[in-house]
Design a protein around this motif. Structure first.
Motif, PDB file in Angstrom:
ATOM      1  N   GLU A  99      15.645   2.810  12.334  1.00  0.00           N
ATOM      2  CA  GLU A  99      14.670   1.643  11.528  1.00  0.00           C
ATOM      3  C   GLU A  99      14.146   2.321  10.340  1.00  0.00           C
ATOM      4  OE1 GLU A  99      14.527   2.717  14.750  1.00  0.00           O
ATOM      5  OE2 GLU A  99      13.826   1.117  15.913  1.00  0.00           O
ATOM      6  N   ALA A 100      13.596   3.330  10.322  1.00  0.00           N
ATOM      7  CA  ALA A 100      12.695   4.139   8.964  1.00  0.00           C
ATOM      8  C   ALA A 100      13.612   4.159   8.107  1.00  0.00           C
ATOM      9  CB  ALA A 100      12.222   5.407  10.010  1.00  0.00           C
ATOM     10  N   GLU A 101      14.768   4.804   8.287  1.00  0.00           N
ATOM     11  CA  GLU A 101      15.829   5.073   7.174  1.00  0.00           C
ATOM     12  C   GLU A 101      16.162   3.708   6.445  1.00  0.00           C
ATOM     13  OE1 GLU A 101      18.165   9.154   8.785  1.00  0.00           O
ATOM     14  OE2 GLU A 101      18.535   7.000   9.597  1.00  0.00           O
ATOM     15  N   ALA A 143      14.476   0.958   6.251  1.00  0.00           N
ATOM     16  CA  ALA A 143      13.308   0.439   5.682  1.00  0.00           C
ATOM     17  C   ALA A 143      13.061   1.118   4.363  1.00  0.00           C
ATOM     18  CB  ALA A 143      11.931   0.652   6.559  1.00  0.00           C
ATOM     19  N   THR A 144      13.334   2.611   4.252  1.00  0.00           N
ATOM     20  CA  THR A 144      13.185   3.132   3.207  1.00  0.00           C
ATOM     21  C   THR A 144      14.475   2.679   2.215  1.00  0.00           C
ATOM     22  OG1 THR A 144      12.524   5.247   4.573  1.00  0.00           O
ATOM     23  CG2 THR A 144      12.921   5.626   2.268  1.00  0.00           C
ATOM     24  N   ARG A 175       7.039   8.799   2.785  1.00  0.00           N
ATOM     25  CA  ARG A 175       6.416   8.445   4.381  1.00  0.00           C
ATOM     26  C   ARG A 175       6.242   9.916   4.939  1.00  0.00           C
ATOM     27  NH1 ARG A 175       5.057   3.706   2.491  1.00  0.00           N
ATOM     28  NH2 ARG A 175       6.255   1.836   3.482  1.00  0.00           N
ATOM     29  N   GLN A 234       6.036  -3.094   0.214  1.00  0.00           N
ATOM     30  CA  GLN A 234       7.222  -2.031   0.505  1.00  0.00           C
ATOM     31  C   GLN A 234       7.936  -2.147  -0.445  1.00  0.00           C
ATOM     32  OE1 GLN A 234       8.167  -3.424   4.844  1.00  0.00           O
ATOM     33  NE2 GLN A 234       9.469  -1.651   4.584  1.00  0.00           N
TER      34      GLN A 234
END
Lengths: 372, 532, 249
Positions: free
Chosen positions: C78-80, C82-83, C113, C167
């Motif tokens: 998820e984080a990747e 999102a980035t 982050r 974002q």
């Protein structure tokens, strides 16, 4: 919380400890003399308070309910115990200059390799911080990467400390088995029996607690702390914003473990023994209840809770030992049912009632939501 | 030295010459029993057996039982259970005065062994197959090369296949110890012993590996390896049995938890104390039955099962109503409150019953054990396995087939929907929790049979129980069954390798790693429902 | 991976099953850069599961999911993702309730982050300006100091959209943005999304037909895990199969 209030907490702790330490050095017949056992007791409370602070950092701010923080505390304690054992030197019962008594008793011929270096305080100090940190890193990395959360995490942290307890009970682990490490003589060359050493240890405990309190306060007040609370309240939202939640959790968990380890390290010379019982899961849970009593997610509450509950324990076990478990158990139930925000929350509520209601934005202490 | 020997010979000769009855060789042998030296008695036994006299078995039997008496004139008598005397050789009732200086012939362990060997020899040809079998066994255990012809002739005459095989094994044992037997025979004998494959065969083969002949030694080593392998299998099977029994205990302790934690999502740290309450109930019931109806003490356990269910179940409902109800949806708080409760309950039991372990007796039908192949099956463990499986089946049935089970599943799947369909969700919660706690109480009945009944009883099982539920997959009773059994077996299989404590640690560590790889356990409930 | 498509989002043959039930069944779904797409379909059609696959929450059993033709979404977390530039709004508004509105936006602002960077991060002037701008856009300037938990349902929805904007993602996935909103709020939201679409690609999942009509964009109808129909709203509403499974009754 304002910087004023932050530092005033630290000043109260440090100042109080200094005062008690000085009074204990007065001659015994002086009216204000504080006896040595009181000094040791207070020192013990402060170590517990530091343990509670470390629990509050992960539980109150990241929502990780660790039921295994006692393990980090105990590991730090064992590292200190190993140093103190080496300090005994040839003054042990068997008079062996290198081997601690229990090893002589077990007919060991030489020091196990992992006992090497513990005659140097610097090395021992490093281990006191790094060993709990390393364990927390390995455990946290595995657990948080696979997203073990909530009660599952609590249960496996409990299993962790339970497994360690079983392991340390074994004689062939080389940590004194059942009896643990004890009969310490001196610390950094100062006799552990002397009032001055006790007073010094108390002040050291207060200094360490104050230091970590200020660091934690700064940490949770900064953007980093905001991310932590964000993770606590809405983990998946934080992920979808691009935060690598597991990295934050590991970082805080490791930091917290180091704190707990140092607390344990300072605890050992003041109580004079470390044994596998410190790994007992019940101890870790007790530390959690200190935090709950004081007020979760407030930092200062952890300190208050640890001192209050342990003061109660000292008084109770002295007067009505069989009732202590009833009292402690009842405390668990009553606090969770009726005081979800602990003593600090109660205090804030009382203050809010007295003073005309301040605007909500200015709420001095942020309370987490009940639940995870 | 020489002088001494000569004196002995003279004395012996004098003794022989002085006894006119010495004409009969058997009578002659029997006089040897009058000796006070064990050596002489042993020699006499061997000689008597070799004579094959019809009275020999009765005499040896009496000797072994300590009923063989000898008078001062070296006549032998057999004392009956009623105190009557019979002449040993003829078997006729002794008449007249009690013979002077009557005393029992002395027996020690060496003599007893000699009697056994002699009996074995004598009974090789007995008409009773059971006696022949035991004769073969005694030959096997104490192989005597001198007996080879007797055994071989017995083999030739034998018609019963089981006895024949035993004879053949005895023969193999004899050949193996007979130093001048040909290698080929010895190797054949090794083959036969390898097929037998137990500890006795192993020790014979062990001795044979030291044989002078390399071929025989090699064959023995090979056979030994085979036997060791098969023994290892039996011991593994034994460990699996122990594991299953531990697994059943875990199952009993965890299955209630599978309901409260798995189905309701309530984490009850006082679950172990529900188990403890059950164990104490068992104690109380047993004491009460002992006082009220001592004859029924053996069945107190049967009575304790419903009693423990009711006591723990009621305690569970009380806990749910007074504490847990207010903490739904806050699992961590529930954990803390119930942990506090567990402290209170432990201290309460300590205050009422004292801190020491209480003695709960095993009923007679649960003590002892039986052998199954190479396995020793202890009855108490066996009953617990059966009991655990029965409770599991019953519980599965309750959840599947009863109205309560249906309502329980409805409430756990969609509380609001269930409520709007007229299900009293609060009531269902209480009953579910009561059911889980009651089952824990039943587990306490079983645990009282194999563990100490003390205030800490529950604590020792709580972590394992949680592990079982988490390992098996929350919300899945079958997962709990598989989880409990595999944890139990894993523990017991690791124990001989790593030691009990280390084994437990290894299992715990493996479990922690497993949970990290599969956070939802062995049998996860997949889908959208679990996400929310 | 070399570029195989010029679409911004490219799903092909994606299948996700839960215990034998296929939440997505060889779904193919393509969004061009700059497009706004509405996704409709009955409950259980797989709309949320599709979002889960795109954002890395759920791993598909099989199929391809590419972003910008090169990033394999099935391999990233998820984080990747999102980035990488995909933002997501949940069906149930999810904001950090214990943080103020401003802090919510601050945490969402584009930036590094990594924990060690965040540890020493101080709020900069440009960050403050950007937050002000977003507050204006989502009309929350008046409540900027309030805790997010104290906002009304509609305000939370908007705050979450604001966080998405902060974002600065290339692609926004918006799950039921107008659920529980008044008619006026709904119209405003449609307006807002259209404005956002001027610079970004948007995928909207929505049940509210008035809202979908107001967006006036290409519509994809999902049913039982695959695409049932695609085209303008008028086109798909004329499709008898769509009427049968979704619109009718």
């Amino acid at each position: 919380m304002s910087a004023m209030r932050t530092y005033s907490v630290a000043v109260v702790i440090l100042g109080g400890a200094l005062a008690v330490a000085l009074l204990s050095l007065l001659p015994a017949e002086h009216a204000l003399h504080v006896p040595g056992y009181v000094v040791a007791l207070l020192g013990k409370y402060l170590c517990y308070a530091l343990l509670a602070l470390s629990v509050d950092l992960v539980w109150g701010y990241v929502g990780i309910l660790s039921l295994g923080h006692g393990a980090f505390f105990a590991i730090g304690g064992y590292a200190m115990g190993m140093y103190l054992m080496r300090q005994i030197g040839a003054r042990g019962v068997y008079g062996n200059a290198t081997l601690p008594d229990f090893m002589v008793f077990l007919n060991w011929q030489e020091l196990p390799w992992y006992w090497g270096g513990f005659n140097h305080f610097g090395f021992a100090l490093l281990v006191m911080a790094l060993a709990p940190g390393l364990l927390a890193f390995v455990f946290g990395y595995l657990a948080f990467r696979s997203r073990v959360t909530g009660v599952y995490l609590s249960i496996i942290t409990q299993a962790l400390t339970y497994a360690l307890m079983l392991a340390f009970f074994r004689n062939d682990m080389g940590f004194g088995g059942n009896n643990g490490l004890t009969d310490f003589k001196d610390f950094l060359g100062f006799s552990l029996q002397s009032d001055a050493t006790r007073a010094g240890l108390l002040v050291a405990s207060a200094a360490l607690l104050s230091l970590f309190y200020v660091v934690c306060r700064m940490l949770v007040g900064a953007r980093f702390g905001k991310v932590l609370v964000a993770i606590r309240d809405a983990e998946s939202r934080a992920r979808f914003l691009g935060y690598r939640v597991e990295r934050y959790k590991v970082a805080v968990f490791v930091f917290s473990a180091v704190m707990a380890g140092l607390a344990g390290a300072l605890y050992v010379p003041q109580v004079g023994i470390i044994n596998p019982g410190e790994f007992a899961p019940a101890n870790s849970i007790e530390a959690v209840i200190w935090v709950a009593v004081g007020g979760r997610g407030t930092l200062v509450g952890a300190i208050i809770g640890a001192i209050l509950v342990n003061l109660g324990k000292t008084i109770f076990t002295g007067a009505l030992p069989e009732l202590w478990l009833f009292a402690l158990g009842g405390l668990f139930i009553l606090v969770t049912l009726f005081l979800p925000k602990g003593v600090v929350g109660l205090w804030d509520r009382i203050m809010a009632r007295r003073v005309p209601a301040p605007p909500l934005v200015a709420a001095p202490v942020r309370q987490p939501e009940a639940g995870e | 030295m020489r002088k001494f020997l000569v004196t002995c010979a003279l004395v012996l000769f004098a003794a022989l010459a002085a006894n006119p009855a010495a004409a009969d060789p058997v009578e002659d042998i029997l006089t040897g029993f009058a000796s006070s030296k064990y050596d002489d008695i042993e020699k006499s036994i061997d000689a008597l057996a070799a004579s094959g006299d019809a009275a020999a078995p009765a005499i040896l039997d009496a000797l072994s039982a300590g009923d063989l008496q000898v008078s001062s004139d070296k006549k032998l008598y057999i004392k009956g259970d009623d105190g009557s005397l019979k002449e040993a050789r003829s078997g006729a009732d002794a008449t007249g005065e009690i013979p002077p200086g009557l005393k029992a012939v002395k027996v020690n362990n060496r003599v007893r062994r000699a009697i056994d060997a002699a009996m074995g020899q004598l009974t090789l040809l007995s008409p009773d197959p059971a006696k022949r079998l035991s004769a073969a066994a005694s030959q096997f255990h104490a192989p005597d090369p001198a007996q080879l012809p007797a055994v071989e002739s017995a083999i030739a005459k034998e018609s019963d296949p089981a006895v024949k095989r035993a004879f053949e094994q005895a023969r193999a044992a004899i050949i193996l110890v007979k130093s001048d037997a040909p290698d080929a025979d010895k190797i054949a004998a090794i083959g036969l012993l390898a097929a037998r494959g137990d500890e006795d065969a192993k020790s014979l083969l062990d001795a044979a590996t030291a044989s002078g002949s390399p071929a025989v030694a090699d064959a023995a080593r090979g056979a030994l390896k085979g036997i060791e392998r098969s023994l290892a299998w039996w011991s593994a099977a034994q460990n699996v049995y122990y594991g299953l029994s531990l697994g059943s205990v875990l199952l009993l302790a965890a299955i209630g938890l599978a309901i409260t934690f798995g189905v309701m999502g309530v984490i009850n740290m006082a679950h172990g104390e529900m188990v403890m309450l059950g164990a104490y109930t068992t104690y109380v019931v047993q004491q009460a039955v002992m006082v009220a109806a001592p004859g029924l003490t053996d069945y107190a356990l049967v009575l304790a099962v419903p009693a423990a269910f009711l006591v723990s179940g009621a305690a569970g409902i009380a806990i749910e109503r007074s504490i847990i109800r207010f903490l739904y949806g806050r699992p961590l708080e529930t954990l803390l409150a119930t942990f506090g409760l567990s402290l209170v309950l432990q201290q309460a039991m300590r205050s009422i019953f004292g801190p020491t372990n209480l003695q709960v007796d095993n009923p007679s039908w649960m003590s002892g054990s039986m052998d199954l192949g190479g396995l020793a099956i202890t009855y108490n463990r066996f009953w617990i396995i059966l009991f655990a499986v029965a409770i599991f089946a019953l519980l599965t049935l309750v959840l599947r087939k009863t109205a309560l089970g249906l309502q329980m599943r409805a409430v756990t799947q969609n509380r609001r929907m269930a409520a709007s369909m007229g299900i009293r969700t609060g009531w269902v919660d209480s009953l579910t929790f009561g059911l889980g706690s009651g089952v824990a109480g039943i587990a306490g009945v079983a645990l009282s049979q194999i563990d100490n009944v003390s205030p800490n009883l529950g604590q020792s099982y709580i972590i394992d129980s949680f592990m079982v539920v988490v390992f098996g997959g929350v919300g899945n009773l079958w997962g709990t069954l598989v989880g409990a059994m595999s944890l139990g077996v894993a523990n017991k299989l690791l124990e001989p390798v790593a030691g009990a404590v280390l084994g437990k640690i290894v299992v715990l560590v493996l479990l922690v790693l497993f949970i990290q790889r599969r956070p939802r356990g062995l049998f996860p409930v997949k889908g959208r429902a679990v996400e929310s | 991976m070399t570029e195989v498509t010029d679409a911004l989002l490219y799903l092909d043959g994606v299948t996700v099953s839960f215990d034998g039930f296929k939440a997505l069944n060889t779904l193919s779904f393509v969004v061009a850069p700059g497009e706004m797409r509405a996704v409709i379909g009955p409950n259980g059609a797989g709309k949320t599961t599709m979002m889960d696959v795109i954002t890395g929450k759920t791993r598909p059993d099989q199929g391809t999911a590419l972003f910008r033709g090169s990033a394999d979404l099935t391999k990233l977390d998820e984080a990747e993702i999102a980035t990488l530039g995909i933002g997501r709004k949940f069906q149930k508004p999810t904001v950090f309730e214990m943080h103020s509105v401003t802090d919510n936006l601050l945490l969402a602002l584009k930036g590094d982050r990594a924990p060690r960077r965040v540890l020493f991060a101080r709020e900069t002037l440009s960050e403050r300006a950007r937050i002000d701008e977003i507050l204006e856009t989502v009309r929350l300037s008046a409540v900027r100091r309030r805790l997010a938990g104290e906002l009304s349902h509609g305000q939370k929805q908007w705050l979450e959209i604001g966080m998405l904007l902060a974002q600065e993602p290339e692609l926004l996935l918006v799950d039921e943005p107008v659920a529980g909103m008044t008619d006026a709020e709904t119209a405003d939201t449609a307006d807002l999304l259209r404005r956002i679409n001027q610079t970004r690609t948007v995928v909207v999942v929505e049940h509210d037909m008035t809202f979908v009509r107001a967006l006036d964009v290409k519509v994809t109808v999902l049913h039982e895990g695959s695409v049932l129909a695609e085209g303008s709203l008028d086109h798909v509403s004329a499709d008898p199969r769509v009427v049968e499974v979704y619109l009718g009754r």
